[in-house]
Design a protein around this motif. Structure first.
Motif, PDB file in Angstrom:
ATOM      1  N   SER A   8      35.587  66.867  31.717  1.00  0.00           N
ATOM      2  CA  SER A   8      36.228  67.826  32.328  1.00  0.00           C
ATOM      3  C   SER A   8      36.270  68.842  31.686  1.00  0.00           C
ATOM      4  O   SER A   8      35.790  70.514  32.521  1.00  0.00           O
ATOM      5  CB  SER A   8      37.730  68.179  31.872  1.00  0.00           C
ATOM      6  N   GLN A  15      32.094  74.533  36.079  1.00  0.00           N
ATOM      7  CA  GLN A  15      32.214  75.028  37.168  1.00  0.00           C
ATOM      8  C   GLN A  15      32.339  75.876  38.529  1.00  0.00           C
ATOM      9  O   GLN A  15      32.810  76.124  39.223  1.00  0.00           O
ATOM     10  CB  GLN A  15      30.988  73.397  38.393  1.00  0.00           C
ATOM     11  N   LYS A  16      34.254  75.747  38.218  1.00  0.00           N
ATOM     12  CA  LYS A  16      35.138  75.902  39.098  1.00  0.00           C
ATOM     13  C   LYS A  16      35.090  77.653  38.705  1.00  0.00           C
ATOM     14  O   LYS A  16      35.427  78.493  39.643  1.00  0.00           O
ATOM     15  CB  LYS A  16      36.689  75.820  38.433  1.00  0.00           C
ATOM     16  N   ALA A  17      34.739  78.067  37.438  1.00  0.00           N
ATOM     17  CA  ALA A  17      35.041  79.265  36.979  1.00  0.00           C
ATOM     18  C   ALA A  17      33.434  80.958  37.187  1.00  0.00           C
ATOM     19  O   ALA A  17      33.887  81.519  37.099  1.00  0.00           O
ATOM     20  CB  ALA A  17      34.875  79.123  35.084  1.00  0.00           C
ATOM     21  N   ARG A  31      25.300  83.073  40.559  1.00  0.00           N
ATOM     22  CA  ARG A  31      25.163  82.236  41.320  1.00  0.00           C
ATOM     23  C   ARG A  31      23.310  82.148  40.667  1.00  0.00           C
ATOM     24  O   ARG A  31      22.641  80.969  40.163  1.00  0.00           O
ATOM     25  CB  ARG A  31      25.225  80.476  42.021  1.00  0.00           C
ATOM     26  N   TYR A  84      33.183  81.063  32.625  1.00  0.00           N
ATOM     27  CA  TYR A  84      31.982  79.937  32.392  1.00  0.00           C
ATOM     28  C   TYR A  84      30.897  79.344  31.617  1.00  0.00           C
ATOM     29  O   TYR A  84      30.445  78.527  31.552  1.00  0.00           O
ATOM     30  CB  TYR A  84      30.952  80.329  34.208  1.00  0.00           C
ATOM     31  N   GLU A 116      33.778  70.517  34.448  1.00  0.00           N
ATOM     32  CA  GLU A 116      34.247  70.927  36.109  1.00  0.00           C
ATOM     33  C   GLU A 116      34.662  72.284  35.606  1.00  0.00           C
ATOM     34  O   GLU A 116      34.619  72.604  36.519  1.00  0.00           O
ATOM     35  CB  GLU A 116      34.917  69.484  36.320  1.00  0.00           C
ATOM     36  N   ALA A 117      34.922  71.912  34.622  1.00  0.00           N
ATOM     37  CA  ALA A 117      35.873  73.774  35.032  1.00  0.00           C
ATOM     38  C   ALA A 117      34.854  74.823  34.639  1.00  0.00           C
ATOM     39  O   ALA A 117      35.174  76.122  35.484  1.00  0.00           O
ATOM     40  CB  ALA A 117      36.225  73.771  33.042  1.00  0.00           C
ATOM     41  N   ASN A 151      33.188  77.383  28.255  1.00  0.00           N
ATOM     42  CA  ASN A 151      32.923  76.421  29.504  1.00  0.00           C
ATOM     43  C   ASN A 151      32.219  75.280  29.185  1.00  0.00           C
ATOM     44  O   ASN A 151      32.214  73.893  28.350  1.00  0.00           O
ATOM     45  CB  ASN A 151      34.268  75.950  30.528  1.00  0.00           C
TER      46      ASN A 151
END
Length: 282
Positions: free
Chosen positions: A214, A220-222, A228, A148, A217-218, A151
């Motif tokens: 991109s 957030q996915k990680a 959080r 996270y 987005e990567a 990225n």
């Protein structure tokens, strides 16, 4: 008063940065330590960019900072003395701080990047490593949060590069956008250096926008759910810079006429919404 005589708190106040704004949500001790780390990043960057100092003296000063970091010896500097204690306190390698110094030092002589891969290496040092140190101070639990941080570092740095194309060219003659991509879109350096963007330039910036998006987005996915609540400060940064990126695209990249930013009210709204979300997610 120079940065060499300012405290970390004074440096943060003077910088008026989005990161300083995001730190308001941290507990007192972690906020103080992040301020010390941010001040370190700010000062080494200022050393590399000082227009009144020759390249040799800049490199000498940064090498001095690097030796102090490697040895872990407080040299009697208001910023370095505070920051130098953080690797042991939070369990991250001193080599990360040296990578940040190496990254900003490359700005002393390097003004062009041939390929995206070359630019990515630079961005890793000056942004992703900053993210890795930050999540240690924030208190992450899951090792996946490092992906996270990496990225998000790329996303924030690419947003900065897009936003500051005009200022970098005007103030330092630097063009961070890869030379291979300028050629791919038929964009001449003179368009950037002379602030005369063509439609080809706009298309190239759309390409840069999509890449930066991109990485958001990567990131957030990680981000693992259990981390959080400890990443609120970095999520505030992501929200601010993501909106700056969208504003740049919406306004078709007015990078030669103004520096795109959000209003203070907008940033206060982002801060408040993230604090509320973090509170009710516990």
């Amino acid at each position: 008063m120079t940065s060499g005589t300012l405290s970390p708190e004074q440096i943060v106040r003077r910088a008026k940065s989005n990161l300083a704004f995001a730190l308001a949500c941290l507990p007192k001790e972690r906020r103080r330590d992040m301020i010390a780390f941010y001040a370190f990043c700010r000062v080494v960057d200022d050393i590399a960019d000082d227009p009144d100092v020759c390249a040799e003296d800049k490199e000498k000063e940064l090498n001095h900072w690097k030796r102090c970091v490697e040895a872990g010896n407080p040299p009697g500097h208001p910023v370095l003395d505070e920051m130098i204690l953080l690797p042991e306190k939070y369990g991250f390698p001193r080599a990360w701080l040296c990578e940040i110094i190496d990254g900003v030092a490359s700005d002393i002589t390097k003004t062009r990047y041939e390929t995206f891969e070359e630019l990515l290496g630079y961005c890793y040092k000056v942004a992703s490593v900053v993210g890795l140190v930050s999540i240690q101070i924030f208190g992450h639990q899951n090792p996946a949060t490092k992906d996270y941080a990496i990225n998000l570092g790329y996303a924030l740095q690419f947003t900065n590069i897009i936003r500051d194309v005009g200022q970098d060219a005007r103030d330092t003659g630097r063009i961070y956008l890869p030379q291979a991509e300028l050629r791919k879109f038929g964009v001449l350096e003179s368009e950037i250096l002379d602030a005369r963007p063509s439609e080809r330039f706009i298309k190239m910036m759309d390409f840069q926008y999509a890449r930066a998006r991109s990485y958001y987005e990567a990131a957030q996915k990680a981000l693992p759910p259990e981390d959080r609540k400890n990443m609120v400060a970095s999520e505030i940064m992501a929200a601010i810079y993501s909106r700056i990126l969208e504003k740049l695209k919406r306004e078709r990249y007015p990078v030669f006429t103004k520096r795109c930013r959000l209003s203070k009210l907008h940033k206060v709204w982002i801060l408040g919404s993230h604090l509320i979300r973090a509170r009710f997610s516990r």
